[in-house]
Design an enzyme around this catalytic site. Structure first.
Site, PDB file in Angstrom:
ATOM      1  N   ARG A  89       0.809  -1.211   0.000  1.00  0.00           N
ATOM      2  CA  ARG A  89       0.000   0.000   0.000  1.00  0.00           C
ATOM      3  C   ARG A  89       0.855   1.280   0.000  1.00  0.00           C
ATOM      4  NH1 ARG A  89      -4.838   0.301   3.587  1.00  0.00           N
ATOM      5  NH2 ARG A  89      -3.890  -1.507   4.540  1.00  0.00           N
TER       6      ARG A  89
ATOM      7  N   LYS B 264      -0.288 -19.267   6.232  1.00  0.00           N
ATOM      8  CA  LYS B 264      -1.164 -19.464   7.364  1.00  0.00           C
ATOM      9  C   LYS B 264      -1.309 -18.156   8.140  1.00  0.00           C
ATOM     10  CE  LYS B 264       0.569 -21.153  11.320  1.00  0.00           C
ATOM     11  NZ  LYS B 264       1.621 -20.721  12.238  1.00  0.00           N
TER      12      LYS B 264
ATOM     13  N   HIS C  83       5.160 -24.167   6.254  1.00  0.00           N
ATOM     14  CA  HIS C  83       6.605 -24.170   5.965  1.00  0.00           C
ATOM     15  C   HIS C  83       7.294 -25.410   6.537  1.00  0.00           C
ATOM     16  CE1 HIS C  83       7.143 -22.458  10.008  1.00  0.00           C
ATOM     17  NE2 HIS C  83       8.414 -22.771   9.901  1.00  0.00           N
TER      18      HIS C  83
ATOM     19  N   LYS D 187      10.809 -28.228   5.122  1.00  0.00           N
ATOM     20  CA  LYS D 187      12.060 -28.509   5.840  1.00  0.00           C
ATOM     21  C   LYS D 187      12.680 -29.802   5.328  1.00  0.00           C
ATOM     22  CE  LYS D 187      10.734 -26.151  10.073  1.00  0.00           C
ATOM     23  NZ  LYS D 187      11.752 -25.232  10.549  1.00  0.00           N
TER      24      LYS D 187
ATOM     25  N   GLU E 228      10.178 -24.865  21.519  1.00  0.00           N
ATOM     26  CA  GLU E 228      10.847 -23.607  21.143  1.00  0.00           C
ATOM     27  C   GLU E 228      11.309 -22.878  22.397  1.00  0.00           C
ATOM     28  OE1 GLU E 228       8.968 -21.622  17.498  1.00  0.00           O
ATOM     29  OE2 GLU E 228       7.270 -22.257  18.687  1.00  0.00           O
TER      30      GLU E 228
ATOM     31  N   ASP F 113      -1.952 -22.343  16.280  1.00  0.00           N
ATOM     32  CA  ASP F 113      -0.700 -21.861  15.677  1.00  0.00           C
ATOM     33  C   ASP F 113       0.220 -23.012  15.274  1.00  0.00           C
ATOM     34  OD1 ASP F 113       1.196 -19.729  15.027  1.00  0.00           O
ATOM     35  OD2 ASP F 113       2.364 -20.470  16.731  1.00  0.00           O
TER      36      ASP F 113
ATOM     37  N   HIS G 237       1.472 -27.570  11.750  1.00  0.00           N
ATOM     38  CA  HIS G 237       2.793 -28.196  11.711  1.00  0.00           C
ATOM     39  C   HIS G 237       2.803 -29.592  12.357  1.00  0.00           C
ATOM     40  CE1 HIS G 237       3.797 -24.294  10.401  1.00  0.00           C
ATOM     41  NE2 HIS G 237       4.094 -23.750  11.551  1.00  0.00           N
TER      42      HIS G 237
ATOM     43  N   LYS H 280       6.189 -22.752  23.721  1.00  0.00           N
ATOM     44  CA  LYS H 280       7.161 -21.650  23.656  1.00  0.00           C
ATOM     45  C   LYS H 280       7.909 -21.567  24.974  1.00  0.00           C
ATOM     46  CE  LYS H 280       5.143 -19.788  19.890  1.00  0.00           C
ATOM     47  NZ  LYS H 280       5.775 -19.991  18.597  1.00  0.00           N
TER      48      LYS H 280
HETATM   49  C1  BG6 Z   1       5.158 -20.601  12.804  1.00  0.00           C
HETATM   50  C2  BG6 Z   1       4.437 -20.262  14.070  1.00  0.00           C
HETATM   51  O1  BG6 Z   1       4.274 -21.114  11.848  1.00  0.00           O
HETATM   52  O2  BG6 Z   1       6.168 -21.567  13.084  1.00  0.00           O
HETATM   53  C3  BG6 Z   1       5.393 -19.749  15.115  1.00  0.00           C
HETATM   54  O3  BG6 Z   1       3.447 -19.274  13.790  1.00  0.00           O
HETATM   55  C4  BG6 Z   1       6.510 -20.714  15.329  1.00  0.00           C
HETATM   56  O4  BG6 Z   1       4.719 -19.487  16.334  1.00  0.00           O
HETATM   57  C5  BG6 Z   1       7.156 -21.116  13.999  1.00  0.00           C
HETATM   58  O5  BG6 Z   1       7.479 -20.109  16.163  1.00  0.00           O
HETATM   59  C6  BG6 Z   1       8.158 -22.241  14.191  1.00  0.00           C
HETATM   60  O6  BG6 Z   1       8.846 -22.440  12.991  1.00  0.00           O
HETATM   61  P1  BG6 Z   1      10.355 -22.960  12.982  1.00  0.00           P
HETATM   62  O7  BG6 Z   1      10.672 -23.114  11.535  1.00  0.00           O
HETATM   63  O8  BG6 Z   1      11.175 -21.933  13.689  1.00  0.00           O
HETATM   64  O9  BG6 Z   1      10.332 -24.269  13.726  1.00  0.00           O
END
Ligand code: BG6
Length: 484
Positions: free
Chosen positions: A51, A148, A178, A182, A216, A235, A240, A331
């Site tokens: 934008r 997402k 994503h 990997k 994480e 999330d 994932h 987390k």
């Molecule tokens: C994202 C989540 O899709 O994946 C995040 O929204 C998360 O909360 C992340 O931290 C983790 O991805 P990676 O590649 O760091 O394991």
């Protein structure tokens, strides 16, 4: 190990949200690294669209800074950066209005692949798709890439799918998770289906249980507005962890092609039992002297959203009935460590007697960091003193086994964007897959919300709330340690 870079034909890639965080941190640096690797042919163009008003020169300067910050060592090569920036353009566009659309269309070459990356909030997916269609950019070789969150429950995901498929066909829609890009996640399929060793044992007769952990160390500071509405269930678990579960549990597809693989993943999701109240544990991280706690991070002192979730899941099919799968993600845990552990049953009878103890094989697939596989074997403890048994790891770290090039593999975004250009949807989620994943998790999320399933505090740097340990203890099992 020989590296094989297969260049792709020149293409046009438009990044909507081209000045945003995801574009600057992930998408454009990923394109830059592929460009440096020689995968893009001359004539390829990347167009940032957003934008804000700026010209292409100003956009190149912005991206130059982003590369220096996020593209790693490759960005130290000044010639490479200059060469890459020269293929960038910028268009000021109004996603919900009329500004910029004709200009964008005139920039693109309809004879080649045109990919449109929606790196924007989901509320703009519909308006963007509609305008691309209206301005004649949804035809032929064009495709859209959506990030997402793909909806926040089954009905919103269905509505989103309906909107997108009004303007694009399913084979033109690339829904990104994503994790599927990997390297080690793809290796799951190679380990299972390119080796004779495991598949005959890959069922409830031999496998006691499976543990999937995505731990994480980061918190949610800076993403609070999104995260506090999503929580770990939406999330991480819905996408994932669900994808990992599918790849580990699915039947062998007949071929490694998009629909064959996705058909098998879908069957797993559809065979999942509803999750019972007692099979879910939710947690929220506390603060410590160095870092704020969850509630402070999201700016909501009363938040009951979970930053940790552990679930006991059951797949009701011939292969897996009776073998629970435990999922865990959170987390601010002890370490960044993602792994899948397939824990085999004990031998039916020990010829060495009770004093030899209880032993079992565990196949651990380390997804990140330190990617590799590890097989716990039981052998004789060396030396005199009778037949004593000991478990030792047969440990293979891919970086050691495959040499330096194993450390230099494309990251998830590099691979996935190149797959979009090549038109390969194997590593992208199909509409029915996304909807089925929501259909399974929605009742579990409702249980958490409606029955006020408590959200238990846990210390940062721990393994999550104590109750998550109890989830396995009550089955006579225990989680593997979370360690780097
Ligand atoms: C994202 C989540 O899709 O994946 C995040 O929204 C998360 O909360 C992340 O931290 C983790 O991805 P990676 O590649 O760091 O394991």
């Amino acid at each position: 190990m020989a590296s094989r870079i297969i260049p792709v034909d020149p293409f046009d890639l438009v990044v909507f949200g081209g000045t945003g965080d995801l574009a600057r941190r992930k998408i454009i640096p990923a394109l830059f690294r592929r460009w440096c690797a020689g995968q893009m042919r001359d004539g390829t163009r990347i167009i940032g669209a957003a934008r804000s008003e700026r010209d292409s020169e100003e956009y190149r300067a912005l991206i130059g800074d982003a590369l220096a910050e996020f593209a790693g060592p490759a960005a130290r090569d000044a010639d490479a950066v200059t060469g890459f920036l020269a293929i960038l353009d910028y268009v000021t566009i109004d996603a919900t209005g009329t500004l910029g659309w004709s200009e964008l269309r005139d920039l693109l070459n309809p004879q080649r692949v045109r990919a449109f990356y929606f790196s924007v909030g989901p509320e703009l997916f519909g308006p963007l798709a509609e305008r691309l269609h209206k301005h004649g950019m949804a035809d032929g070789e064009s495709r859209i890439v959506v990030e997402k969150p793909f909806g926040n429950d089954q009905s919103s995901a269905e509505a989103l799918n309906r909107t997108l498929t009004t303007h694009f066909q399913e084979h033109q829609i690339y829904r990104i998770d994503h994790y599927l890009g990997k390297e080690t996640v793809q290796n799951l399929m190679a380990i299972r289906f390119a080796n004779m060793l495991f598949e005959p044992l890959w069922n409830s007769q031999y496998v006691d249980h499976i543990q999937i952990t995505v731990a994480e160390t980061v918190g949610v500071a800076g993403r609070g507005a999104y995260y506090d509405h999503a929580g770990a269930m939406r999330d991480m678990v819905q996408n994932h962890l669900m994808q990992l579960l599918c790849l580990i549990a699915m039947e062998p597809p007949a071929k490694f092609d998009p629909d064959a693989v996705r058909d098998e993943k879908l069957k797993v999701i559809r065979a999942l039992d509803p999750v019972a109240r007692d099979d879910i544990v939710r947690g929220q991280y506390l603060g410590d002297s160095a870092n704020a706690g969850y509630r402070e991070d999201v700016g909501n002192p009363d938040s009951t959203t979970e930053s940790f979730a552990a679930l006991r899941v059951q797949i009701s099919n011939w292969r897996w009935a009776g073998t629970p799968i435990y999922l865990r993600t959170g987390k601010r845990l002890r370490a960044r460590a993602s792994e899948i552990a397939v824990v085999f049953k004990e031998t039916p009878h020990s010829i060495f007697g009770a004093e030899a103890g209880r032993h079992r094989n565990i196949l651990t697939i380390r997804l990140q960091p330190n990617e590799g596989i590890d097989l716990d074997m039981t052998i004789k403890e060396p030396g005199p003193g009778g037949m004593r048994l000991v478990d030792v790891p047969l440990d293979m770290t891919f970086a050691q086994a495959l040499g330096p090039e194993a450390q230099d593999v494309p990251d998830a975004y590099e691979r996935l964007i190149m797959d979009v250009v090549r038109g390969n949807q194997t590593l992208f989620m199909r509409c029915d897959e996304v909807e089925a994943a929501w259909a399974w998790i929605d009742p579990a999320i409702r249980l958490c919300e409606d029955e006020a399933l408590p959200v238990l505090p846990y210390d940062p740097g721990s393994s999550g709330p104590e109750d998550a340990l109890a989830l396995m203890h009550r089955d006579g099992r225990r989680w593997r340690e979370i360690k780097p």
